[in-house]
Write an enzyme that holds these catalytic residues in place. Structure first.
Site, short mmCIF file in Angstrom:
data_model
loop_
_atom_site.label_atom_id
_atom_site.label_comp_id
_atom_site.label_asym_id
_atom_site.label_seq_id
_atom_site.Cartn_x
_atom_site.Cartn_y
_atom_site.Cartn_z
N HIS A 126 -9.26 5.69 -109.80
CA HIS A 126 -8.44 4.65 -109.18
C HIS A 126 -7.09 5.26 -108.87
CE1 HIS A 126 -10.90 1.03 -110.27
NE2 HIS A 126 -11.35 1.87 -111.17
N LYS A 166 -5.89 -11.13 -111.88
CA LYS A 166 -5.96 -11.65 -110.51
C LYS A 166 -6.57 -13.06 -110.51
CE LYS A 166 -8.29 -8.98 -107.81
NZ LYS A 166 -9.50 -9.73 -107.42
#
Length: 923
Positions: A149, A585
């Site tokens: 990532h 999120k």
């Protein structure tokens, strides 16, 4: 941080300010010489005005007005200049931290928390007995896992030149003006800065996954290969000296991992070939370093057989016939080491298909396992000690022995990961093709579990050699068969875990098990033997709902006899991964953090009731919105019983470079991981005692309120996604060539399908930092109301409870990097004025509310009162952000207004690079 710093503080930071001025001056000279006086003068005027803004001498609009309408071709060198100002300021800050640590040690002050020295002192004071420590540290493991990532936006060339400047600045500090070498050092720094200026900041092409593999391995070359084994040896020695009867750490405690090349969740580029590449390149690095060290040992262990007596084992190695008897006629250790090198060369050739550098092309018998190599090296070690040469054994030979014990043939454990939806699709196809069941998705959960459990007990495969499968199923099985080949070649530690993303049920876990069985990794056992798998099945609970149900899912899985037998075969060890990104999120900062804590409490209870040893794997990102913050504090903030001597956590993005690119930093960061793990395992660090349940109830209430406030904005406000896309550079994040994975899991306008990195990075670029705080202020304000007793209750929890303290401390860090005046400029990009006013108004009100409540609960006058080093960092670096943000907004407006020229696009990407470098935790 205002301008009221004390004289003492100013004196302490004087070397930092001198370094920043020195490096900034060299950069300015470079720009003047190579871009001309007009560009230099503009940059200087903007820089001066940005610092005046920070000192509140002029309005925020001063810099914006100065830059308004700047031609793109002029904007580019401006952006590059301020990006490099920031990079060099970062460098100076890192040097300052080193100086402060050295001053701390020189002053004879007690060791600082997060160091192993401080941890040992705490353990000594606790007077723990051998049996307790032996039980708690059974199979102890601390595993930092480098993931694919990357939000590290620096190119390798830039990264390498920055490292060169760092070393030169250290050298310059040791020299006096006029002393030989002083002027030459400055000249070399000027050359390096010129190299930076002449080097492109951003890549023209997106990273390939093969590039990511190479980038991940470079940290072993820089630091990890040397640092990890040394720490392992030191910790083992220290703990065994304290508890000699416990036989602690039979395996090294630090065992690193990687996802790069094994994580195919949403990454279509991970294939069977990539799995082989990742494993083989890691192994090639390990073999190469071992052979290098053996060459050096052959040179140094030159004892004569006439002067020393060697053991029978070493004599047998020396007589193995792999060394020229005339060359090493009287040197038994050299002949023995040459024999080890010959066998290791044969091992590498068999595994990799080629001979590494310093390999010996012989017909030697390969080693079957790394343990065999270690046995031979141990024999050399024992012989040296027996003849009184322990001083020699404790040098290069000890380092090589510790390295082989730590890294084996594989270097790092490569985790496999895939989404549960993909598993279901592949299992559906396999069951239908084999005739076991024509419509697996139509089954209830109970029926699925019964079917899968039965299949896991049968030895027959589902597929024959001529099976015709879809492209998806063929690829997935190919990856798993490649994993089986890697295990067979490099050992079981090469691929230790299979992680199931978005795991919601027992069938999700058993589907992964069935695929491992089909690939030959999971052995279903026989009537006489239980099933076993060298690869652990690891459920990843990510959303708030999945975290809440995670313990029940695990308990139900352990109630399935065949799965419990698999866990028993693994020593009753079960790993569970906790996801920080999707939970945040999904529900916002406070709700996500509390959902994780609650999930851990429930999982600890299941582990205790079921008799398993729980290992938690924390999927932390670099930012606070994705689980970031100091690792040591985060470990201590875990609930009682959640660590149990074992901890795995992801390391990703720019955090990897910050932690592991330099020897001292790598040593400190790895020490802190072990220190936190030992303290959380062996000491009572939660600090709540009998007050725990009532404290948990407070957080239950706060988290529910925070989630509701977050959902009101993110999920329930019409037009929010439109606002997000227009007021941030989220669409442009996908164009920044920082990784091989797509920005979204699938084409969508839904926040839920957007990957966490662009979600967090876009808010960071716009200086809102929303994922790291939104909703917390409302929760605190609503819960406290007008009741001073309730406020006092939260203050007490902040002071006593590491979890609550860490949550608020991290929130303050991220809010200190926010700037709603700048964010307002980004909001102006939203075309719908009513939408803009509504949503930015909600953000502004919540921001003010959260700052106010943070100060009320903590008693701090400023956000960073408890973090002076970060306050100083912001003081030094953030004026450079002002022009970068202003230019980014201007360029975004031009792009969205129809100017899609390559120069405008490049300018936007350059501002993103510079801001990510300045903020130091972009995603």
């Amino acid at each position: 941080m205002g301008e009221s710093r004390t004289v003492q503080e100013q004196e302490a930071t004087r070397p930092l300010r001198e370094d920043i001025r020195f490096l900034g001056g060299i950069l300015g000279d470079t720009i003047h010489d190579h871009e001309g006086p007009e560009v230099f003068d503009l940059i200087e005027r903007v820089r001066i005005e940005a610092f005046r803004v920070r000192r509140e001498e002029v309005e925020r609009s001063a810099v914006a007005d100065m830059l308004d309408g700047t031609p793109t071709e002029v904007a580019i060198p401006l952006i590059r200049a301020f990006s490099y100002f920031v990079l060099l300021a970062n460098l100076a800050e890192d040097l300052q931290r080193d100086r402060r640590r050295a001053a701390h040690v020189a002053a004879g002050e007690p060791p600082q928390d997060s160091s192993l020295a401080a941890t040992y002192a705490k353990l000594d004071a606790a007077a723990l007995d051998d049996a307790t420590v032996a039980d708690l540290l059974t199979d102890a493991l601390v595993s930092p896992v480098i993931t694919a990532h990357p939000t590290e936006t620096r190119r390798r060339t830039v990264f390498d030149v920055q490292a060169e400047i760092t070393e030169l600045m250290r050298l310059r500090r040791r020299l006096d003006p006029g002393e030989p070498g002083f002027d030459d050092t400055e000249l070399r720094i000027r050359r390096a800065v010129l190299t930076l200026w002449r080097t492109a900041l951003i890549r023209l092409a997106r990273l390939r996954i093969q590039d990511e593999i190479a980038v991940g391995l470079r940290y072993y070359d820089l630091t990890l290969y040397d640092v990890i084994p040394a720490i392992n040896a030191q910790v083992r020695t220290a703990l065994r000296a304290r508890w000699p009867e416990a036989e602690l750490l039979r395996r090294p405690i630090l065992r690193p991992g990687s996802w790069i090349g094994g994580d195919r969740d949403g990454n279509p580029y991970v294939t069977a070939e990539v799995v082989h590449t990742a494993a083989e390149q890691a192994a090639a690095f390990a073999f190469g370093r071992y052979l290098d060290e053996l060459v050096e040992l052959e040179k140094s262990l030159s004892q004569s057989g006439r002067l020393v007596r060697v053991s029978a084992d070493v004599a047998a190695l020396a007589e193995a016939g792999y060394a020229d008897p005339e060359v090493f006629a009287d040197e038994p250790y050299r002949r023995a080491l040459h024999a080890i090198r010959a066998r290791l060369s044969a091992t590498a050739h068999r595994a990799l298909g080629e001979l590494p550098e310093h390999g010996i092309d012989t017909t030697a018998v390969p080693y079957a396992t790394a343990r065999e190599v270690l046995d031979d090296l141990d024999a050399v070690d024992a012989s040296l000690r027996a003849s009184g040469d322990a001083l020699l054994a404790d040098d290069r030979l000890a380092a090589l022995r510790h390295a082989v014990e730590t890294f084996g043939f594989h270097l790092q454990g490569l985790d496999m990961r895939q989404n549960s939806e993909v598993h279901e699709q592949v299992v559906t196809e396999l069951l239908a093709w084999s005739g076991v069941h024509p419509d697996y998705p139509s089954l209830t959960e109970a029926e699925r579990v019964d079917l899968l459990a039965g299949e896991l007990r049968t030895r027959r495969p589902l597929l024959g050699p001529h099976a015709q499968l879809s492209e998806l199923a063929t690829k997935e099985l190919g990856v798993l068969r490649a994993a089986k080949e890697v295990i067979d070649t490099f050992g079981a530690a090469a691929i230790p875990n299979y992680i199931i993303s978005m795991c919601t049920s027992v069938s999700d876990m058993l589907e992964a098990a069935l695929l491992l069985k089909e690939a030959g990794i999971l052995d279903p056992g026989t009537a006489e033997g239980a099933p076993a798998s060298s690869v652990g099945i690891v459920p990843l609970f990510e959303t708030i709902e999945d975290l809440s149900a995670g313990a029940a899912t695990l308990a139900a899985a352990l109630a399935v006899p065949v799965y419990r037998e698999l866990v028993a075969a693994a020593g009753m060890r079960q790993e569970v991964m906790l996801g920080y990104s999707d939970s945040n999120k999904d529900g916002g900062y406070l709700a996500a953090n509390w959902a994780l804590y609650r999930a851990e409490l429930d999982l600890v209870e299941v582990a205790r009731d079921s008799g398993i040893r729980l290992r938690l794997f924390h999927g932390r990102g670099g930012t606070v919105g994705r689980g970031g913050g100091r690792s040591y504090d985060a470990i201590l903030a875990q609930p009682a019983g959640a660590v149990q001597g074992s901890l795995r956590l992801t390391e990703q993005g720019e955090v990897i470079a910050a932690k592991y690119s330099e020897f001292g930093a790598a040593h400190r960061n790895l020490e802190s991981l072990i220190a936190g793990t030992l303290e959380s395992t062996l000491l009572d660090v939660e600090g709540l005692g009998e007050d725990a349940e009532t404290a948990y109830a407070v957080l239950d209430d706060l988290a529910a309120r925070a989630r509701a406030a977050y959902a009101d904005l993110v999920h329930d406000t019409p037009g929010f996604v439109e606002y997000f896309r227009e007021s941030t550079p989220v669409a442009e994040v996908g164009d920044l060539n920082i990784g091989s994975r797509p920005a979204s899991r699938k084409p969508t306008n839904s926040v839920s399908d957007l990957r966490a990195i662009p979600w967090v990075m876009a808010w960071s670029q716009a200086r809102v930092m929303l994922p790291g705080w939104y909703g917390t202020g409302t929760a605190l304000e609503q819960w406290v109301g007008d009741d001073p007793a309730r406020l006092a209750r939260l203050t007490d929890l902040y002071q006593r409870w590491p979890f609550f303290n860490t949550v608020l401390s991290n929130l303050a860090q991220v809010m200190a990097k926010s700037d709603l005046d700048i964010a307002a400029r980004y909001a102006d990009l939203v075309t719908d004025e009513k939408l803009r006013a509504e949503i930015f108004g909600m953000i502004g009100e919540e921001h003010a509310r959260t700052v106010r409540m943070y100060k009320a609960v903590t008693g701090h006058a400023e956000l960073l009162s408890d973090n002076p080093s970060l306050a100083e960092s912001i003081h030094n670096r953030f004026p450079y952000l002002e022009p970068l943000n202003q230019l980014q907004v201007d360029l975004l407006r031009r792009l969205r207004g129809g100017d899609d020229s390559e120069l405008v696009k490049r300018g936007i990407l350059l501002t993103m690079n510079g801001l990510a470098t300045a903020l130091r935790n972009s995603g």
